[in-house]
Design an enzyme around this catalytic site. Structure first.
Site, PDB file in Angstrom:
ATOM      1  N   GLN A 147       0.824  -1.196   0.000  1.00  0.00           N
ATOM      2  CA  GLN A 147       0.000   0.000   0.000  1.00  0.00           C
ATOM      3  C   GLN A 147       0.865   1.255   0.000  1.00  0.00           C
ATOM      4  OE1 GLN A 147      -3.456  -0.508   2.944  1.00  0.00           O
ATOM      5  NE2 GLN A 147      -2.030  -2.111   3.583  1.00  0.00           N
ATOM      6  N   HIS A 165      -1.595   1.226  -4.493  1.00  0.00           N
ATOM      7  CA  HIS A 165      -1.991   2.621  -4.318  1.00  0.00           C
ATOM      8  C   HIS A 165      -1.180   3.573  -5.187  1.00  0.00           C
ATOM      9  CE1 HIS A 165      -3.916   1.833  -0.085  1.00  0.00           C
ATOM     10  NE2 HIS A 165      -4.563   1.265  -1.077  1.00  0.00           N
ATOM     11  N   CYS A 176      -3.698  13.345 -21.474  1.00  0.00           N
ATOM     12  CA  CYS A 176      -3.433  12.206 -22.364  1.00  0.00           C
ATOM     13  C   CYS A 176      -3.264  10.889 -21.614  1.00  0.00           C
ATOM     14  CB  CYS A 176      -2.191  12.470 -23.212  1.00  0.00           C
ATOM     15  SG  CYS A 176      -0.606  12.401 -22.314  1.00  0.00           S
ATOM     16  N   CYS A 214       2.871  17.873 -18.762  1.00  0.00           N
ATOM     17  CA  CYS A 214       3.208  16.692 -19.546  1.00  0.00           C
ATOM     18  C   CYS A 214       4.302  16.997 -20.557  1.00  0.00           C
ATOM     19  CB  CYS A 214       1.955  16.172 -20.259  1.00  0.00           C
ATOM     20  SG  CYS A 214       2.220  14.651 -21.218  1.00  0.00           S
ATOM     21  N   GLY A 256       2.982  -4.239   8.989  1.00  0.00           N
ATOM     22  CA  GLY A 256       2.936  -2.795   9.140  1.00  0.00           C
ATOM     23  C   GLY A 256       1.716  -2.125   8.563  1.00  0.00           C
ATOM     24  N   THR A 257       0.577  -2.802   8.578  1.00  0.00           N
ATOM     25  CA  THR A 257      -0.652  -2.200   8.059  1.00  0.00           C
ATOM     26  C   THR A 257      -1.724  -2.198   9.127  1.00  0.00           C
ATOM     27  OG1 THR A 257      -2.432  -2.398   6.424  1.00  0.00           O
ATOM     28  CG2 THR A 257      -1.263  -4.421   7.014  1.00  0.00           C
ATOM     29  N   ASN A 282       3.185  -6.259  13.469  1.00  0.00           N
ATOM     30  CA  ASN A 282       2.707  -4.891  13.678  1.00  0.00           C
ATOM     31  C   ASN A 282       3.080  -4.415  15.080  1.00  0.00           C
ATOM     32  OD1 ASN A 282       1.302  -2.452  13.238  1.00  0.00           O
ATOM     33  ND2 ASN A 282      -0.291  -3.522  12.091  1.00  0.00           N
ATOM     34  N   MET A 283       2.979  -3.104  15.264  1.00  0.00           N
ATOM     35  CA  MET A 283       3.269  -2.532  16.585  1.00  0.00           C
ATOM     36  C   MET A 283       2.167  -2.840  17.585  1.00  0.00           C
ATOM     37  SD  MET A 283       6.204  -1.046  16.654  1.00  0.00           S
ATOM     38  CE  MET A 283       6.072   0.055  18.055  1.00  0.00           C
ATOM     39  N   GLN A 284       0.961  -3.115  17.096  1.00  0.00           N
ATOM     40  CA  GLN A 284      -0.153  -3.459  17.971  1.00  0.00           C
ATOM     41  C   GLN A 284      -1.117  -4.357  17.200  1.00  0.00           C
ATOM     42  OE1 GLN A 284       0.242   0.293  17.611  1.00  0.00           O
ATOM     43  NE2 GLN A 284      -0.477  -0.099  15.523  1.00  0.00           N
TER      44      GLN A 284
END
Length: 317
Positions: A147, A165, A176, A214, A256-257, A282-284
């Site tokens: 992500q 993403h 274009c 562009c 990490g999400t 993850n941290m939590q």
């Protein structure tokens, strides 16, 4: 405009569109309906048990979120970085905001680009890249579904990356449609030294013809960051590849999400519904932790390297 759905609606849409996750980017639901997934149990944190599963896996999917890049110093849309000047970050990252005030939105993204350009991959990025290269020689696959809009996975050496993403280091012409890698700093002369986040700084109000344009012949259309704004649908071609990888993987890591941004929040639970092991780093805990086999708490740069290090069985080959 944000696209909001209940958890039941998210699940229904996912089931109706299995071939392509044609969903809007930010569906702010935090729980899924339990009845449509396997019964939940408390995940364990037994690294030796995880390592046994890892040693046998042939097709590994690693889903990464902003928490991985945060350990390299890349700010997220959350907590202390939730605001840029006096605006909510999520209110700037919309097609409506870009249409109304392209100068302000470009200042915001110029600030994010400049921050990202100076960052380096951390131990988690490097562990993933090393694991992919090592297992490739064994005929095994590691795919990163991220992500993150930065370039840190590629800088670390990862080859098989699906960026759902988009990328801060790419631009897309609104006229274009041409997409190109763009790492110029500043991206245009008018944005030099612009984009500071302090709330007392006034907008630069750069004329549209001075914003990034562009480079294609006979176009000169306005460029935008090639990222998925809030409320936009994700690239169907990327999501088709994601679908394929989730169908064949025999181990999934969710790293990490926050597991609250759809459709990415459903990737891990979707794999778990096939009775395939899913490990969260993850941290939590997150709203999806209860659906996973393993949960390893702490900084990803600390917990991930030993998880992906060579297993003793690899030394036999």
């Amino acid at each position: 405009m944000f696209v909001l759905c209940s958890s039941e609606t998210v699940m229904t849409m996912l089931l109706q569109h299995r071939a392509v996750f044609a969903l809007s980017l930010r569906m702010c639901s935090t729980h899924v309906t339990k009845g449509l997934l396997k019964d939940t149990v408390r995940p364990n944190s037994d690294m030796s048990e995880f390592r046994k599963v890892f040693s046998k896996a042939k097709n590994i999917v690693i889903v990464t979120g902003a928490g991985v890049s945060a350990e390299s110093g890349v700010p997220t849309f959350r907590r202390e970085h939730e605001k840029w000047r006096k605006w909510q970050s999520q209110d700037l990252a919309t097609p409506e905001a870009f249409s109304r005030t392209p100068s302000r939105v470009w200042e915001f993204y110029h600030y994010r680009r400049e921050l990202t350009l100076n960052k380096k991959p951390n131990a988690a990025h490097l562990a993933i890249a090393e694991c992919e290269a090592r297992l490739r020689k064994q005929g095994r696959s590691v795919v990163v579904i991220t992500q993150c809009t930065d370039d840190l996975h590629r800088q670390a050496g990862s080859k098989h990356i699906l960026k759902i993403h988009g990328s801060l280091m790419e631009t897309r012409c609104v006229t274009c449609g041409h997409v190109t890698v763009n790492k110029r700093s500043p991206i245009c002369a008018a944005l030099k030294d612009k984009g500071a986040p302090d709330p007392d700084i006034a907008d630069a109000q750069i004329p549209v013809d001075k914003l990034p344009r562009c480079g294609e012949s006979d176009c000169r259309g306005l460029l935008r960051p090639n990222v998925v704004f809030f409320g936009e649908t994700l690239d169907s071609h990327i999501l088709t590849k994601v679908e394929k990888e989730m169908e064949i993987c025999d181990l999934c890591l969710v790293v990490g999400t926050s597991s609250i941004v759809y459709p990415a929040a459903m990737f891990g639970p979707r794999v778990a519904s096939r009775d395939v092991a899913v490990a969260e780093f993850n941290m939590q805990t997150t709203p999806k932790t209860e659906y996973f086999t393993y949960h390893f708490q702490g900084p990803c740069g600390t917990t991930l390297p030993p998880a992906l290090a060579p297993h003793e069985s690899e030394l036999i080959h």
